[in-house]
Every structure is written in C-alpha cells, then in structure tokens.
Design an enzyme around this catalytic site. Structure first.
Site, PDB file in Angstrom:
ATOM      1  N   GLY A  48       0.775  -1.177   0.168  1.00 10.73           N
ATOM      2  CA  GLY A  48       0.165   0.126   0.090  1.00 10.73           C
ATOM      3  C   GLY A  48       0.651   1.187  -0.038  1.00 10.73           C
ATOM      4  O   GLY A  48       0.321   2.379  -0.491  1.00 10.73           O
ATOM      5  N   GLU A 102       4.335   3.998   5.702  1.00 11.45           N
ATOM      6  CA  GLU A 102       3.173   3.161   5.794  1.00 11.45           C
ATOM      7  C   GLU A 102       1.787   3.774   5.228  1.00 11.45           C
ATOM      8  O   GLU A 102       1.882   5.045   5.124  1.00 11.45           O
ATOM      9  CB  GLU A 102       2.781   2.747   7.235  1.00 11.45           C
ATOM     10  CG  GLU A 102       1.550   1.937   7.523  1.00 11.45           C
ATOM     11  CD  GLU A 102       1.415   0.463   6.861  1.00 11.45           C
ATOM     12  OE1 GLU A 102       1.416   0.529   5.597  1.00 11.45           O
ATOM     13  OE2 GLU A 102       1.222  -0.553   7.269  1.00 11.45           O
ATOM     14  N   ASP A 103       1.047   3.107   4.574  1.00 14.32           N
ATOM     15  CA  ASP A 103      -0.115   3.819   3.925  1.00 14.32           C
ATOM     16  C   ASP A 103      -1.153   4.414   4.947  1.00 14.32           C
ATOM     17  O   ASP A 103      -1.390   5.574   4.867  1.00 14.32           O
ATOM     18  CB  ASP A 103      -0.696   2.960   2.911  1.00 14.32           C
ATOM     19  CG  ASP A 103      -1.104   1.687   3.171  1.00 14.32           C
ATOM     20  OD1 ASP A 103      -0.854   1.339   4.546  1.00 14.32           O
ATOM     21  OD2 ASP A 103      -1.831   1.168   2.555  1.00 14.32           O
ATOM     22  N   ASP A 106      -4.567   2.082  11.062  1.00 15.35           N
ATOM     23  CA  ASP A 106      -6.070   1.514  11.163  1.00 15.35           C
ATOM     24  C   ASP A 106      -6.101   1.373  12.973  1.00 15.35           C
ATOM     25  O   ASP A 106      -6.055   2.025  13.925  1.00 15.35           O
ATOM     26  CB  ASP A 106      -6.637   0.702  10.326  1.00 15.35           C
ATOM     27  CG  ASP A 106      -8.302   0.249  10.539  1.00 15.35           C
ATOM     28  OD1 ASP A 106      -9.001   1.123   9.860  1.00 15.35           O
ATOM     29  OD2 ASP A 106      -8.566  -0.545  11.109  1.00 15.35           O
ATOM     30  N   LYS A 134      -6.251   6.739  11.171  1.00 13.74           N
ATOM     31  CA  LYS A 134      -7.736   6.831  11.626  1.00 13.74           C
ATOM     32  C   LYS A 134      -7.688   6.801  13.352  1.00 13.74           C
ATOM     33  O   LYS A 134      -7.819   5.763  13.725  1.00 13.74           O
ATOM     34  CB  LYS A 134      -8.449   5.596  11.284  1.00 13.74           C
ATOM     35  CG  LYS A 134      -8.539   5.502   9.500  1.00 13.74           C
ATOM     36  CD  LYS A 134      -9.477   4.003   9.259  1.00 13.74           C
ATOM     37  CE  LYS A 134      -9.511   3.861   7.940  1.00 13.74           C
ATOM     38  NZ  LYS A 134     -10.189   2.522   7.504  1.00 13.74           N
ATOM     39  N   PHE A 155     -13.757   3.282   5.023  1.00 14.32           N
ATOM     40  CA  PHE A 155     -12.998   2.651   4.270  1.00 14.32           C
ATOM     41  C   PHE A 155     -12.538   3.261   3.063  1.00 14.32           C
ATOM     42  O   PHE A 155     -13.264   3.968   2.214  1.00 14.32           O
ATOM     43  CB  PHE A 155     -13.690   1.462   3.632  1.00 14.32           C
ATOM     44  CG  PHE A 155     -12.734   0.291   2.779  1.00 14.32           C
ATOM     45  CD1 PHE A 155     -11.683  -0.540   3.470  1.00 14.32           C
ATOM     46  CD2 PHE A 155     -12.807   0.492   1.570  1.00 14.32           C
ATOM     47  CE1 PHE A 155     -10.981  -1.083   2.773  1.00 14.32           C
ATOM     48  CE2 PHE A 155     -11.901  -0.420   0.772  1.00 14.32           C
ATOM     49  CZ  PHE A 155     -11.034  -1.216   1.313  1.00 14.32           C
ATOM     50  N   ASP A 162      -6.079  -0.264  -1.987  1.00 18.27           N
ATOM     51  CA  ASP A 162      -6.837  -0.938  -2.753  1.00 18.27           C
ATOM     52  C   ASP A 162      -8.196  -1.355  -1.948  1.00 18.27           C
ATOM     53  O   ASP A 162      -7.983  -1.600  -0.886  1.00 18.27           O
ATOM     54  CB  ASP A 162      -5.957  -2.189  -3.093  1.00 18.27           C
ATOM     55  CG  ASP A 162      -5.954  -3.280  -1.726  1.00 18.27           C
ATOM     56  OD1 ASP A 162      -5.578  -2.750  -0.812  1.00 18.27           O
ATOM     57  OD2 ASP A 162      -6.593  -4.421  -1.937  1.00 18.27           O
ATOM     58  N   ARG A 168      -5.545   0.958  -6.639  1.00 18.36           N
ATOM     59  CA  ARG A 168      -4.265   1.472  -6.252  1.00 18.36           C
ATOM     60  C   ARG A 168      -3.733   2.648  -7.162  1.00 18.36           C
ATOM     61  O   ARG A 168      -2.994   3.423  -6.671  1.00 18.36           O
ATOM     62  CB  ARG A 168      -3.248   0.348  -6.016  1.00 18.36           C
ATOM     63  CG  ARG A 168      -3.484  -0.752  -5.024  1.00 18.36           C
ATOM     64  CD  ARG A 168      -2.023  -1.632  -4.791  1.00 18.36           C
ATOM     65  NE  ARG A 168      -2.529  -2.828  -4.164  1.00 18.36           N
ATOM     66  CZ  ARG A 168      -2.319  -3.057  -3.015  1.00 18.36           C
ATOM     67  NH1 ARG A 168      -2.349  -1.879  -2.039  1.00 18.36           N
ATOM     68  NH2 ARG A 168      -2.817  -4.204  -2.335  1.00 18.36           N
TER      69      ARG A 168
END
Ligand code: 5GP
Ligand code: MG
Length: 178
Positions: A48, A102-103, A106, A134, A155, A162, A168
């Site tokens: 990601g 990192e993307d 969560d 988040k 989401f 993705d 992506r």
C-alpha cells in the site's frame, strides 16, 4: 463530487491529488530536516505505501537509503489467531536511524508489530510515518510520529490503497459512499 465504482462498491473523492501532494511535500521537508546528516533508512511497507514512499523519497535531500518489507498474516495453529511475519529487508538496521513508511494506520496492530520486530535488530531509532491515520479505530498505545492526514473511520482506496486488489492507481483518495 467525483464518484467511481470498483467492483460492487461506489466511492467518492475524499482527498484530492493536489492536497495529497502539498501535504507530502510538507512531511518530506520535516523528515528531511529531522534526519539531516543521519543517513536514514526508509523502510516501506508493501504494497500500500509504494506511491507515498516514492513521493516522500524523491523529496529527501540528505543522504539516505530505502528498503522494502511485506507483512504477511496467516491463521496460526494456535487459538490466538493470526501470526504475522516480516519479510524482505536486506539492509542491516543495527545502529541506523529508521523511518517506517506506511499507507494507513487503522487499529495500530501492524504498526506496533513492526516497531517491535525492527527494534529486535537494535536500530539507533525508529520513527513511524503514515500518510493516513484513523484515530477513532486505534486500539494500541501508539501514535505515529508523522501523519499526512487524520481521517474518519471510513474505508479508503486510491493512491496505493486497494479494494480487493483494485484502485491503487487512483491519484486521489476515495472513501466508500453509502
Ligand atoms: P492496522 O494493523 O492498523 O489495523 O491496519 C493496517 C493495514 O490495514 C493497512 O496497512 C492497510 O493495509 C489496511 N487498512 C486499514 N484501513 C484501510 C482502509 O481504509 N483502506 C484500505 N484499502 N486498507 C486499509
Ligand atoms: Mg499498509
């Protein structure tokens, strides 16, 4: 409002390309200043984070390296559930200044797992940079050191993230529309 469909789901734009790029430039400048002269090693969490990492990395001016890892999870034989595994880093991180890219954070489970794994190899320091965070989903005692955008508990897809393998390549970040 720009809407798209991926497979069975509809998404709408949440963060535009220009907002993403402007924020990444700010983050990259901050990281470049903070790690000036430390020969940092950027550790990219695949898949990601690959676009985020590329856009940060090309704006770093101090001497630096980059490496890539993949975190895999699979159902363990024990009742505790998932066992994760870090694969791919070829550099020796002992004594290094490491920045994880990192993307999205969560629950924070992946972040905490990665930090603990990397710390076993005795880096001088490890910092954590994430494009998206988040806070409402966090269930670990962890705060990323560098955050692109704090986002609600939706989401998201696009810009590396993705939905079931697709999306992506989108240049904006989209959220699931209801
Ligand atoms: P955590 O371990 O913090 O719960 O989750 C981290 C991983 O979950 C991320 O690296 C990402 O792969 C996935 N993830 C969490 N939220 C989202 C989201 O909104 N969209 C997508 N595409 N992946 C997400
Ligand atoms: Mg990820």
């Amino acid at each position: 409002m720009k809407r798209i469909t991926i497979k069975d789901k509809s998404f709408e734009v949440n963060i535009t390309t220009s907002e993403i790029q402007a924020r990444i430039t700010e983050l990259a400048r901050q990281i470049d200043t903070d790690f000036n002269g430390k020969k940092p090693l950027f550790v990219v969490v695949l898949n990601g984070a690959f676009l985020f990492a590329a856009d940060v990395f090309r704006q770093i001016t101090t001497d630096c390296e980059i490496g890539f890892i993949r975190v895999s999870s699979y159902a363990g034989t024990q009742s505790t559930g998932h066992i994760k595994n870090v694969m791919g880093l070829t550099q020796d991180i002992a004594g290094r200044s490491v920045i994880i890219l990192e993307d999205i954070v969560d629950s924070g489970d992946t972040a905490v797992y990665l930090l603990n794994e990397l710390k076993k190899s005795s880096p001088a320091e490890v910092r954590f940079a994430t494009l998206l965070f988040k806070p409402a989903a966090l269930r670990q005692p962890f705060r990323p050191d560098y955050v692109g955008f704090e986002v609600p508990n939706d989401f998201l897809v696009g810009y590396g993230l993705d939905y079931d393998g697709y999306g992506r390549n989108l240049n904006e970040i989209y959220k699931l529309s209801l």
